[in-house]
Design an enzyme around this catalytic site. Structure first.
Site, PDB file in Angstrom:
ATOM      1  N   THR A  82      -1.456   3.555 -20.447  1.00  0.00           N
ATOM      2  CA  THR A  82      -1.659   4.816 -19.741  1.00  0.00           C
ATOM      3  C   THR A  82      -0.315   5.391 -19.279  1.00  0.00           C
ATOM      4  O   THR A  82       0.655   4.654 -19.070  1.00  0.00           O
ATOM      5  CB  THR A  82      -2.587   4.635 -18.532  1.00  0.00           C
ATOM      6  OG1 THR A  82      -1.956   3.821 -17.539  1.00  0.00           O
ATOM      7  CG2 THR A  82      -3.900   3.989 -18.956  1.00  0.00           C
ATOM      8  N   GLY A  83      -0.276   6.712 -19.156  1.00  0.00           N
ATOM      9  CA  GLY A  83       0.962   7.367 -18.747  1.00  0.00           C
ATOM     10  C   GLY A  83       2.099   7.063 -19.696  1.00  0.00           C
ATOM     11  O   GLY A  83       3.196   6.698 -19.274  1.00  0.00           O
ATOM     12  N   SER A  84       1.841   7.241 -21.004  1.00  0.00           N
ATOM     13  CA  SER A  84       2.798   6.742 -22.001  1.00  0.00           C
ATOM     14  C   SER A  84       3.471   7.831 -22.816  1.00  0.00           C
ATOM     15  O   SER A  84       3.979   7.576 -23.899  1.00  0.00           O
ATOM     16  CB  SER A  84       2.094   5.752 -22.936  1.00  0.00           C
ATOM     17  OG  SER A  84       0.842   6.238 -23.355  1.00  0.00           O
ATOM     18  N   GLY A 116       9.180   7.596 -20.548  1.00  0.00           N
ATOM     19  CA  GLY A 116       9.603   6.569 -19.610  1.00  0.00           C
ATOM     20  C   GLY A 116       9.121   5.167 -19.914  1.00  0.00           C
ATOM     21  O   GLY A 116       9.095   4.727 -21.070  1.00  0.00           O
ATOM     22  N   ILE A 117       8.734   4.451 -18.871  1.00  0.00           N
ATOM     23  CA  ILE A 117       8.324   3.060 -19.005  1.00  0.00           C
ATOM     24  C   ILE A 117       7.113   2.938 -19.922  1.00  0.00           C
ATOM     25  O   ILE A 117       7.052   2.045 -20.783  1.00  0.00           O
ATOM     26  CB  ILE A 117       8.025   2.455 -17.617  1.00  0.00           C
ATOM     27  CG1 ILE A 117       9.310   2.361 -16.792  1.00  0.00           C
ATOM     28  CG2 ILE A 117       7.382   1.076 -17.754  1.00  0.00           C
ATOM     29  CD1 ILE A 117       9.080   1.945 -15.346  1.00  0.00           C
ATOM     30  N   GLY A 118       6.133   3.817 -19.768  1.00  0.00           N
ATOM     31  CA  GLY A 118       4.936   3.742 -20.594  1.00  0.00           C
ATOM     32  C   GLY A 118       5.237   3.887 -22.069  1.00  0.00           C
ATOM     33  O   GLY A 118       4.697   3.147 -22.906  1.00  0.00           O
ATOM     34  N   SER A 131       5.547  -2.398  -8.552  1.00  0.00           N
ATOM     35  CA  SER A 131       6.893  -1.968  -8.179  1.00  0.00           C
ATOM     36  C   SER A 131       7.433  -2.861  -7.080  1.00  0.00           C
ATOM     37  O   SER A 131       6.656  -3.454  -6.305  1.00  0.00           O
ATOM     38  CB  SER A 131       6.849  -0.514  -7.686  1.00  0.00           C
ATOM     39  OG  SER A 131       8.032  -0.143  -7.016  1.00  0.00           O
ATOM     40  N   TYR A 171       3.576   5.635  -1.704  1.00  0.00           N
ATOM     41  CA  TYR A 171       3.766   5.004  -3.014  1.00  0.00           C
ATOM     42  C   TYR A 171       3.697   3.487  -2.885  1.00  0.00           C
ATOM     43  O   TYR A 171       3.006   2.817  -3.659  1.00  0.00           O
ATOM     44  CB  TYR A 171       5.115   5.433  -3.586  1.00  0.00           C
ATOM     45  CG  TYR A 171       5.495   4.739  -4.876  1.00  0.00           C
ATOM     46  CD1 TYR A 171       4.873   5.078  -6.075  1.00  0.00           C
ATOM     47  CD2 TYR A 171       6.505   3.772  -4.900  1.00  0.00           C
ATOM     48  CE1 TYR A 171       5.232   4.455  -7.257  1.00  0.00           C
ATOM     49  CE2 TYR A 171       6.863   3.148  -6.087  1.00  0.00           C
ATOM     50  CZ  TYR A 171       6.231   3.485  -7.259  1.00  0.00           C
ATOM     51  OH  TYR A 171       6.575   2.868  -8.429  1.00  0.00           O
TER      52      TYR A 171
END
Length: 264
Positions: free
Chosen positions: A13-15, A18-20, A141, A154
């Protein structure tokens, strides 16, 4: 160590960046069919092209939806009913004085960073258990443990993910499915560049701004630099493999030594 994920379907998800995107690329390079998610169809298509450029012949699927909503989650699960690997990477972050965080912002951080992952786990975990194999990951995180004063909304959401991960690992006990969280440290992404410039002088060149940010706001980092997304991806690909079959219920750190503790 050769990691072979051929025949596995992995949702990240969220790919779209960045990291995803780095995680999806790493999984594709290991042979997995990867499903990219995000809200923008055009950005997802560009991301799919980047994955194919790195992993020749990769099977890449894109699903554009807002996973912070029930309808968005239903769109994904309808398009991809089953998965072997689920990487819950979707998240929002930003800085805000603690006493100025509104109710709406608290809810948005929880719904996007936590509830989106819970919904998808609730959908995909039963079939993983039934087939006797599966991998569920949550990208947490360092802020889950060492919460910055300017990011407590966050930090709250990432602390919650540690509890969610441990709890679902117990739900999957004895089934061949592993559930873990990955504690990512300060990482070099486009979004983080903007965040860094919220806290240091925008006139500084990037390398100098990065050093100033780490010196002033993340002084405990042992590598004294931002982590690259591919370094997070390496841990995720390993945890998605058969080599990590005895690693579950854990919170594994890729934080550059930022958290001043031996465990987790």
């Amino acid at each position: 160590m050769h990691i072979d994920l051929k025949g596995r379907t992995a949702i990240v998800t969220g790919s779209s960046q960045g990291i995803g995107l780095a995680i999806a690329t790493g999984l594709a390079e290991a042979g997995a069919r990867v499903v990219l998610t995000g809200r923008g169809a055009s950005r997802l298509e560009a991301a799919a092209g980047a994955v194919r450029d790195r992993a020749a012949g990769a099977d890449v699927v894109t699903v554009a939806s807002d996973l912070a909503t029930e309808d968005g989650a239903a769109a994904l699960t309808g398009a991809v009913p089953d998965a072997d690997i689920l990487v819950n990477n979707l998240g929002v972050f930003g800085s805000r004085p603690a006493l100025e965080i509104t109710d709406a912002e608290w809810r948005a951080y929880f719904e996007t960073n936590v509830l989106s992952a819970v919904r998808l786990t609730r959908h995909y975990l039963p079939a993983m258990k039934a087939q006797g194999w599966g991998r569920v990951l949550y990208i947490a995180s360092d802020s889950a443990i060492a919460t910055p004063a300017e990011m407590i909304h966050y930090g709250m959401s990432k602390t919650a993910l540690l509890a969610v991960s441990r709890g679902f690992a117990k739900e999957a006990a004895g089934t061949g499915v592993t559930v873990n969280s990955v504690i990512a440290g300060p990482t070099h992404t486009g979004g983080v560049e903007e965040f860094v410039y919220e806290l240091v002088d925008r006139s500084l060149p990037w390398e100098e701004a990065q050093r100033e940010f780490m010196r002033r706001h993340r002084p405990h980092s042992l590598i004294q630099r931002l982590i690259e997304p591919e370094e997070i991806a390496g841990m995720c690909v390993y945890l998605s493999s058969s080599f990590a079959s005895a690693t579950t219920g854990g919170a594994l750190r890729v934080d550059g030594g930022y958290v001043d503790a031996i465990l987790p």
